[in-house]
Design a protein around this motif. Structure first.
Motif, PDB file in Angstrom:
ATOM      1  N   ARG A 110       0.817  -1.217   0.000  1.00 56.29           N
ATOM      2  CA  ARG A 110       0.000   0.000   0.000  1.00 56.29           C
ATOM      3  C   ARG A 110       0.843   1.256   0.000  1.00 56.29           C
ATOM      4  NH1 ARG A 110      -3.844  -0.947   4.798  1.00 56.29           N
ATOM      5  NH2 ARG A 110      -4.566   1.153   4.395  1.00 56.29           N
ATOM      6  N   CYS A 135       7.445   1.040   6.765  1.00 58.36           N
ATOM      7  CA  CYS A 135       5.985   1.101   6.727  1.00 58.36           C
ATOM      8  C   CYS A 135       5.484   1.119   8.165  1.00 58.36           C
ATOM      9  CB  CYS A 135       5.456  -0.127   5.989  1.00 58.36           C
ATOM     10  SG  CYS A 135       3.715  -0.434   6.232  1.00 58.36           S
ATOM     11  N   LYS A 136       4.355   1.769   8.370  1.00 58.72           N
ATOM     12  CA  LYS A 136       3.884   1.930   9.742  1.00 58.72           C
ATOM     13  C   LYS A 136       3.297   0.670  10.341  1.00 58.72           C
ATOM     14  CE  LYS A 136       3.106   6.857   9.699  1.00 58.72           C
ATOM     15  NZ  LYS A 136       2.181   7.869   9.224  1.00 58.72           N
ATOM     16  N   LYS A 137       3.064  -0.281   9.503  1.00 60.43           N
ATOM     17  CA  LYS A 137       2.542  -1.545  10.028  1.00 60.43           C
ATOM     18  C   LYS A 137       3.709  -2.367  10.541  1.00 60.43           C
ATOM     19  CE  LYS A 137      -0.274  -5.466   8.525  1.00 60.43           C
ATOM     20  NZ  LYS A 137      -1.468  -5.343   9.344  1.00 60.43           N
ATOM     21  N   ILE A 148       0.348  -5.094  22.071  1.00 56.96           N
ATOM     22  CA  ILE A 148       0.937  -5.422  20.773  1.00 56.96           C
ATOM     23  C   ILE A 148       1.708  -4.260  20.159  1.00 56.96           C
ATOM     24  CG2 ILE A 148      -0.660  -7.265  20.156  1.00 56.96           C
ATOM     25  CD1 ILE A 148      -2.234  -5.177  18.564  1.00 56.96           C
ATOM     26  N   TYR A 149       1.483  -3.060  20.653  1.00 63.20           N
ATOM     27  CA  TYR A 149       2.230  -1.916  20.143  1.00 63.20           C
ATOM     28  C   TYR A 149       3.372  -1.538  21.091  1.00 63.20           C
ATOM     29  CZ  TYR A 149      -1.905  -1.494  17.233  1.00 63.20           C
ATOM     30  OH  TYR A 149      -2.923  -1.753  16.370  1.00 63.20           O
ATOM     31  N   GLN A 151       2.989  -0.776  24.170  1.00 62.95           N
ATOM     32  CA  GLN A 151       2.514   0.182  25.163  1.00 62.95           C
ATOM     33  C   GLN A 151       2.243  -0.565  26.462  1.00 62.95           C
ATOM     34  OE1 GLN A 151      -0.222   3.034  22.447  1.00 62.95           O
ATOM     35  NE2 GLN A 151      -0.824   0.925  22.622  1.00 62.95           N
ATOM     36  N   LEU A 199       0.121   4.030  28.727  1.00 61.42           N
ATOM     37  CA  LEU A 199      -1.222   4.473  28.393  1.00 61.42           C
ATOM     38  C   LEU A 199      -1.876   5.021  29.649  1.00 61.42           C
ATOM     39  CD1 LEU A 199      -2.708   1.648  26.173  1.00 61.42           C
ATOM     40  CD2 LEU A 199      -1.822   3.842  25.471  1.00 61.42           C
TER      41      LEU A 199
ATOM     42  N   ASP B 156      -6.478  -7.486   4.429  1.00 60.78           N
ATOM     43  CA  ASP B 156      -6.459  -6.118   4.940  1.00 60.78           C
ATOM     44  C   ASP B 156      -7.671  -5.328   4.462  1.00 60.78           C
ATOM     45  OD1 ASP B 156      -2.888  -5.604   4.832  1.00 60.78           O
ATOM     46  OD2 ASP B 156      -4.207  -6.630   6.224  1.00 60.78           O
ATOM     47  N   VAL B 158      -8.945  -2.182   3.460  1.00 60.90           N
ATOM     48  CA  VAL B 158      -9.303  -1.412   2.270  1.00 60.90           C
ATOM     49  C   VAL B 158      -8.329  -1.704   1.133  1.00 60.90           C
ATOM     50  CG1 VAL B 158     -10.443   0.766   1.841  1.00 60.90           C
ATOM     51  CG2 VAL B 158      -9.475   0.350   4.065  1.00 60.90           C
ATOM     52  N   ARG B 167      -8.903   3.128 -10.726  1.00 57.45           N
ATOM     53  CA  ARG B 167      -8.668   4.558 -10.551  1.00 57.45           C
ATOM     54  C   ARG B 167      -9.893   5.262  -9.972  1.00 57.45           C
ATOM     55  NH1 ARG B 167      -6.056   6.706 -15.845  1.00 57.45           N
ATOM     56  NH2 ARG B 167      -5.631   4.493 -16.088  1.00 57.45           N
ATOM     57  N   ILE B 175      -7.288   6.389   1.549  1.00 56.24           N
ATOM     58  CA  ILE B 175      -6.578   5.190   1.954  1.00 56.24           C
ATOM     59  C   ILE B 175      -6.093   5.388   3.378  1.00 56.24           C
ATOM     60  CG2 ILE B 175      -4.548   3.789   1.539  1.00 56.24           C
ATOM     61  CD1 ILE B 175      -4.995   4.372  -1.436  1.00 56.24           C
ATOM     62  N   ALA B 176      -6.480   4.463   4.191  1.00 54.69           N
ATOM     63  CA  ALA B 176      -6.102   4.579   5.596  1.00 54.69           C
ATOM     64  C   ALA B 176      -4.628   4.246   5.747  1.00 54.69           C
ATOM     65  CB  ALA B 176      -6.938   3.621   6.431  1.00 54.69           C
ATOM     66  N   SER B 177      -4.053   4.723   6.809  1.00 52.02           N
ATOM     67  CA  SER B 177      -2.654   4.449   7.092  1.00 52.02           C
ATOM     68  C   SER B 177      -2.452   2.951   7.292  1.00 52.02           C
ATOM     69  CB  SER B 177      -2.251   5.196   8.352  1.00 52.02           C
ATOM     70  OG  SER B 177      -1.210   4.531   8.989  1.00 52.02           O
ATOM     71  N   CYS B 178      -1.247   2.499   6.963  1.00 54.61           N
ATOM     72  CA  CYS B 178      -0.949   1.079   7.143  1.00 54.61           C
ATOM     73  C   CYS B 178      -0.999   0.688   8.606  1.00 54.61           C
ATOM     74  CB  CYS B 178       0.430   0.760   6.593  1.00 54.61           C
ATOM     75  SG  CYS B 178       0.605   1.169   4.872  1.00 54.61           S
ATOM     76  N   ARG B 179      -0.897   1.668   9.449  1.00 53.07           N
ATOM     77  CA  ARG B 179      -0.899   1.374  10.876  1.00 53.07           C
ATOM     78  C   ARG B 179      -2.310   1.062  11.378  1.00 53.07           C
ATOM     79  NH1 ARG B 179       3.262   2.776  15.190  1.00 53.07           N
ATOM     80  NH2 ARG B 179       2.486   1.242  16.631  1.00 53.07           N
ATOM     81  N   ASP B 181      -5.117  -0.747  11.752  1.00 52.28           N
ATOM     82  CA  ASP B 181      -5.548  -2.100  11.444  1.00 52.28           C
ATOM     83  C   ASP B 181      -6.701  -2.551  12.329  1.00 52.28           C
ATOM     84  OD1 ASP B 181      -4.153  -2.076  13.724  1.00 52.28           O
ATOM     85  OD2 ASP B 181      -2.543  -3.386  13.071  1.00 52.28           O
ATOM     86  N   LEU B 183      -6.916  -2.679  15.457  1.00 50.14           N
ATOM     87  CA  LEU B 183      -6.588  -3.353  16.712  1.00 50.14           C
ATOM     88  C   LEU B 183      -6.360  -2.313  17.793  1.00 50.14           C
ATOM     89  CD1 LEU B 183      -4.211  -5.967  15.164  1.00 50.14           C
ATOM     90  CD2 LEU B 183      -6.373  -6.457  16.253  1.00 50.14           C
ATOM     91  N   ARG B 184      -7.385  -2.039  18.533  1.00 48.62           N
ATOM     92  CA  ARG B 184      -7.282  -1.088  19.637  1.00 48.62           C
ATOM     93  C   ARG B 184      -8.131  -1.606  20.774  1.00 48.62           C
ATOM     94  NH1 ARG B 184      -8.954   4.782  17.759  1.00 48.62           N
ATOM     95  NH2 ARG B 184      -8.369   5.302  19.880  1.00 48.62           N
ATOM     96  N   GLU B 243      -4.459   6.351  13.175  1.00 44.22           N
ATOM     97  CA  GLU B 243      -3.250   5.641  13.548  1.00 44.22           C
ATOM     98  C   GLU B 243      -3.164   5.378  15.047  1.00 44.22           C
ATOM     99  OE1 GLU B 243       0.392   7.220  12.225  1.00 44.22           O
ATOM    100  OE2 GLU B 243      -0.204   7.295  10.143  1.00 44.22           O
ATOM    101  N   THR B 245      -3.063   4.103  18.649  1.00 39.70           N
ATOM    102  CA  THR B 245      -2.920   2.753  19.175  1.00 39.70           C
ATOM    103  C   THR B 245      -3.375   2.673  20.625  1.00 39.70           C
ATOM    104  OG1 THR B 245      -0.657   3.274  19.777  1.00 39.70           O
ATOM    105  CG2 THR B 245      -0.997   2.146  17.690  1.00 39.70           C
ATOM    106  N   ASN B 246      -3.790   3.811  21.164  1.00 39.12           N
ATOM    107  CA  ASN B 246      -4.270   3.771  22.543  1.00 39.12           C
ATOM    108  C   ASN B 246      -5.717   3.287  22.555  1.00 39.12           C
ATOM    109  OD1 ASN B 246      -5.357   5.971  21.336  1.00 39.12           O
ATOM    110  ND2 ASN B 246      -5.273   7.250  23.144  1.00 39.12           N
TER     111      ASN B 246
END
Lengths: 409, 519
Positions: A110, A135-137, A148-149, A151, A199, B156, B158, B167, B175-179, B181, B183-184, B243, B245-246
């Motif tokens: 991506r 990549c941020k993932k 998992i991050y 934290q 956190l 994944d 999107v 196109r 497009i969302a960030s790769c981060r 996902d 999971l929070r 993005e 993660t908290n």
């Protein structure tokens, strides 16, 4: 197959001289183990090989786009280029050799940045190359006590279940651990003892009364604010009244109206902070012995965002406490007070005045370590006590200002 | 030599997938050679591959697992054989090279997974065209692209731009960030873990996720004040687009919940845990009302609605009452949101039979009890015009896409004075993969049970587990959810990796299974 005493994996072997059925059973189990491992391997192989193949494709496509240098980046360039791993031929990408051999890393399909292949912490961790933008993932971190991050979180004490008692204890801890905020700058140990990825609990706005409530109290608040719990409300009121006696300087009622409003100019905000400072000092003096506890929660000066969160959080917890302790009659008075701040007097104000005296000195002492304190606004030194709070600070100062404004003006 | 059907499949023209950016056209150079031949060769190769897949996935597994060894002996093995793509030979792994050298055949198909092996690469090859067919066959039992791929559901969020016009999609979506996902954690707002676990199981439900991420309910267009569906929409956005993660603060859900509180829970006390199952029902009904036909789902009736909640969770249950006197049969059909399985009777029965320590049940035993065994009841028969003994059979007429199962762990026992709530902590073993065919109305016939195709369409994969730990009053809820093949545990705002053994060893209260193939 039954003739041999093991299956394909050769791990489970029947003992010498075992019967036919015994041998068969061992062979079957061995084959099943082989199949399980085989399937797992195939799955990983598939993921990895497809990822590498697509990495090779992305690389060669990028090369093609660079070579053609066309103005329309989206169009497929009609060029033929090749890398070690793939050939680009007029919009088609063809592999050269096995991508598992030709391509060593993986690029995110991506964002086209390289993927970090190992977690940065915990099980199987490797240090990432600082010169590469990944990549941020990231791979998820598997480390006890961390998520998992990577934290971690404010310890909740033993046991998974949280009861009301625990929660209140924690709240108290939170609120008095945060009051000595300015001291954190002088102490310096705060940053070290509290990991930056800790956190903490944020606050949220109640959709009905628009108050800012610490998230751990949100359900309780909404139950009484939105829910019909009249019984609860009356019980809470009774509790407030009984608590009213031991409510000292901290128990300044906060009129809800002031929080709803937009932050006002800081001219009025000068005095209240003195009051707050004084409170802080009181707190410091009282609770020096458990300062280690506080330090754990202290905001890192380097991390402004974090700090902001916590400051906000402090407001919320403080307000909440106040709310609980305020009897309804008091709050009415304060509302009036808020509308006409200059002329009004409040019962608790004298107390403030007494405790306020030592505050400026202490404030100044602290100020040396805080860069923002030296700002020209020293006149209203209250403002400097919470440099990164932004709007929330104003709001807070305003709310406390309703009580202690008379002395300064 | 195993008998293998050699009739060629219908001579439809097959196409190689068109080139997509970021993906090579072929799995390897050798597949490329094969599929760059004249159209006839391409067509034949692909058709033959499809036929082999049919042999592997639809037929009796004995056929591809059986081969003739060197010495002419016919062996059936448990481990993979290799089916030659260029002739009708089936060879064991050891003889693959020999066969290849002798006949100069290069490609083989793994008899257990259908994967393509390239002899020249000496490696498995994942060709986009051929692997696509394999995945589709494996997931849905058909090659038609109308049906959803098994993989697509879990890939994944999107990621894949649709084939018709990439196109258009890219210019109209963000497009969302790769981060981001999804999971929070969700903060506990004070004894709200019963809500958090249900929300997490919704968040990782691919059907609901796709619905909300494709603007199924746009909070900007919704006029309803404090709409829970809008709150869900916002939450999905926050989980899959930001993005952060908290933890997430589910304030809007909570306020929506409190505003419509009277409908859901009778005596709600803020400081007390509530039942996660009740919250699940509440949330499902609320979301149905916001997205569906507006009718309240009536219990005990056949309610059809094509809102997202009904499409996702609702199935139909048939209860057949057979009069013991005249043999007359009455059918009643009702919709269900979840299957509630009692544990108490079963564990008591078990306790009598075996020693008490060994009292552990399996999910299948609980299902057998409710949906295979019949019970007796009093029944007013129309034919006989009198009250008669009757036999009642329950079966599932229509399986839902996401099957939610509640294990009734909390029960009110009639104490000496008043009813006391208690928790049954019997261990119930549940599988990662569940076949529901035996519990369906169609599965009652023997030949239906034999059908691979039908079997496959009733296969479910475990998606989420809601666990209740501790005692009834002081307990805590935790969710385990699967994202792709990885399990995560969600304990309020803490998200951690979880092992399959953690998941399967948990004391499950709610189970969510998702259908493997969307028909």
């Amino acid at each position: 197959m039954a003739s041999s005493n093991t299956g394909k994996a050769g791990v489970i072997r029947a003992p010498e001289g075992a019967g036919k059925m015994d041998q068969l059973a061992h062979a079957v189990l061995d084959d099943l183990l082989y199949n399980i491992v085989h399937d797992l391997l195939m799955q990983t192989h598939r993921e990895e090989k497809i990822a590498r193949a697509s990495t090779a494709a992305i690389r060669v496509e990028k090369l093609a786009a660079d070579t053609s240098d066309s103005s329309a980046p989206d169009a497929r360039p009609d060029v033929k280029v090749e890398t070690d791993a793939a050939i680009y031929d007029e919009g088609k990408v063809l592999l050269k050799g096995n991508p598992l051999a030709t391509t060593k890393d993986i690029v995110c399909p991506r964002c086209h940045l390289p993927r970090l292949l190992y977690p940065t912490d915990g099980k199987g961790a490797k240090k990432p190359d600082p010169s590469i933008i990944y990549c941020k993932k990231h791979p998820y971190i598997d480390k006890p006590g961390y998520d998992i991050y990577g934290q971690t979180w404010v310890a909740q004490g033993p046991g998974r279940g949280k009861k009301k008692k625990d929660m209140e204890k924690k709240l108290e801890q939170n609120s008095d651990s945060q009051t000595p905020g300015p001291e954190g700058g002088t102490g310096g140990g705060g940053a070290a003892s509290r990991p930056p990825n800790m956190l903490s609990f944020p606050s949220a706005t109640c959709s009905k009364c628009k108050r800012c409530i610490l998230v751990t109290r949100l359900n309780n608040h909404m139950g009484s604010c939105i829910g019909n719990s009249g019984r609860n409300a009356s019980r809470a009121a009774a509790q407030k009244i009984s608590n009213g006696n031991n409510a000292n300087g901290n128990a300044d009622g906060t009129p809800p109206s002031s929080q709803k409003g937009t932050p006002r100019p800081s001219s009025r905000a000068g005095s209240p902070h003195k009051k707050r400072d004084s409170d802080e000092i009181e707190d410091d003096d009282d609770t020096d012995n458990d300062s280690h506890k506080k330090k754990k929660l202290k905001p890192t000066p380097a991390n402004a965002a974090n700090k902001k969160l916590i400051l906000k959080h402090k407001n919320a917890s403080g307000n909440k406490k106040e709310k609980v302790k305020t009897s309804s009659s008091l709050s009415v008075e304060q509302k009036v007070d808020d509308d006409d701040a200059e002329g009004s007097t409040v019962e608790v104000a004298p107390k403030k005045r007494i405790t306020k005296v030592p505050s400026p000195a202490k404030k100044l002492k602290l100020g040396a370590s805080k860069p923002l304190l030296s700002s020209p606004m020293s006149k209203s030194n209250g403002k400097t006590s919470a440099p990164s709070g932004g709007g929330d600070d104003d709001r807070e100062s305003e709310s406390s200002g309703t009580l202690s404004s008379p002395p300064v003006v | 030599m195993a008998a293998r059907p050699t009739t060629p499949a219908s001579p439809k023209n097959v196409k190689i997938n068109s080139p997509t950016p970021g993906m090579p056209l072929f799995g390897c150079e050798h597949v490329q050679l094969l599929l760059s031949n004249n159209p006839d060769v391409i067509n034949n190769s692909i058709q033959y591959y499809k036929m082999l897949l049919r042999v592997i996935f639809d037929g009796n597994p004995l056929v591809p697992q059986t081969c003739k060894g060197l010495d002419g002996a016919i062996t059936t093995s448990l481990t993979s054989n290799y089916l030659c793509l260029q002739c009708s030979a089936i060879v064991p792994e050891e003889e693959r090279t020999k066969h290849g050298n002798k006949k100069s055949h290069r490609f083989y198909v793994d008899s257990r997974s259908g994967s393509l092996f390239c002899q020249v690469c000496e490696d498995f090859v994942w060709d986009p065209t051929l692997d696509d067919l394999r995945i589709r066959k494996m997931g849905t039992g058909s090659f038609s692209s109308r049906k959803r791929k098994h993989e697509e559901m879990f890939s994944d969020a999107v990621k894949d731009p649709l084939k018709d016009d990439p196109r258009y999609i890219s210019s109209n979506t963000t497009i969302a960030s790769c981060r981001a996902d999804g999971l929070r954690g969700i903060y506990n707002a004070g004894a709200t873990c019963y809500q958090n676990v249900v929300l997490q199981s919704f968040l990782h439900n691919p059907l609901l996720r796709n619905f909300y991420l494709s603007d199924g309910h746009q909070s900007s267009d919704c006029q309803v004040p404090h709409c829970l569906s809008c709150a869900m929409d916002d939450m999905f956005q926050d989980f899959y687009a930001l993005e952060n993660t908290n933890g997430y603060t589910a304030a809007n859900i909570l306020s929506g919940f409190w505003i419509s509180e009277k409908k859901a829970f009778e005596n709600l006390v803020t400081t007390k845990e509530q039942d996660a199952h009740e919250f699940f029902q509440f949330l499902a009904e609320e979301l149905h009302e916001r997205n569906g036909d507006g009718k309240k789902p009536e219990t005990g009736s056949e309610h059809s609605c094509n809102c997202i909640i009904h499409q996702t969770f609702y199935g139909k249950l048939q209860s057949q009452t057979t009069c013991q006197h005249c043999g007359g049969v009455t059918n009643a059909i009702e919709s269900f949101l979840d299957l509630s399985l009692g544990l108490e009777n079963l564990s008591q029965k078990r306790g009598k039979k075996a020693s008490k320590s060994a009292a552990s049940l399996t999910l299948q035993e609980c299902l057998d009890e409710e949906y295979i065994k019949s019970d007796k009841c009093e029944y007013r028969c129309r034919n006989c015009n009198s009250s008669q003994q009757a036999r009642r059979d329950h079966s599932i007429k229509l399986l839902p896409n996401v099957l939610s199962i509640q294990l009734k762990r909390f029960e009110f026992k009639q104490g000496s004075r008043d009813r006391v709530a208690s928790k049954i902590s019997t261990k119930v073993q549940f599988p990662l993969q569940l076949n529901m065919l035996p519990y369906t109305t169609r599965g009652r016939t023997a030949d239906a049970r034999e059908s691979q195709e039908l079997r496959r369409s009733c296969t479910y994969d475990l998606l989420s587990v809601v666990e209740h730990v501790g005692e009834i009053d002081t307990g805590h809820y935790v969710t385990y959810s699967r994202v792709g093949d990885q399990w995560f545990s969600f304990n309020d705002h803490r998200v951690e990796l979880a092992k399959k053994s953690d998941v399967l060893g948990s004391q499950a209260y709610l189970l969510f299974y998702i259908i493997r193939s969307l028909a």
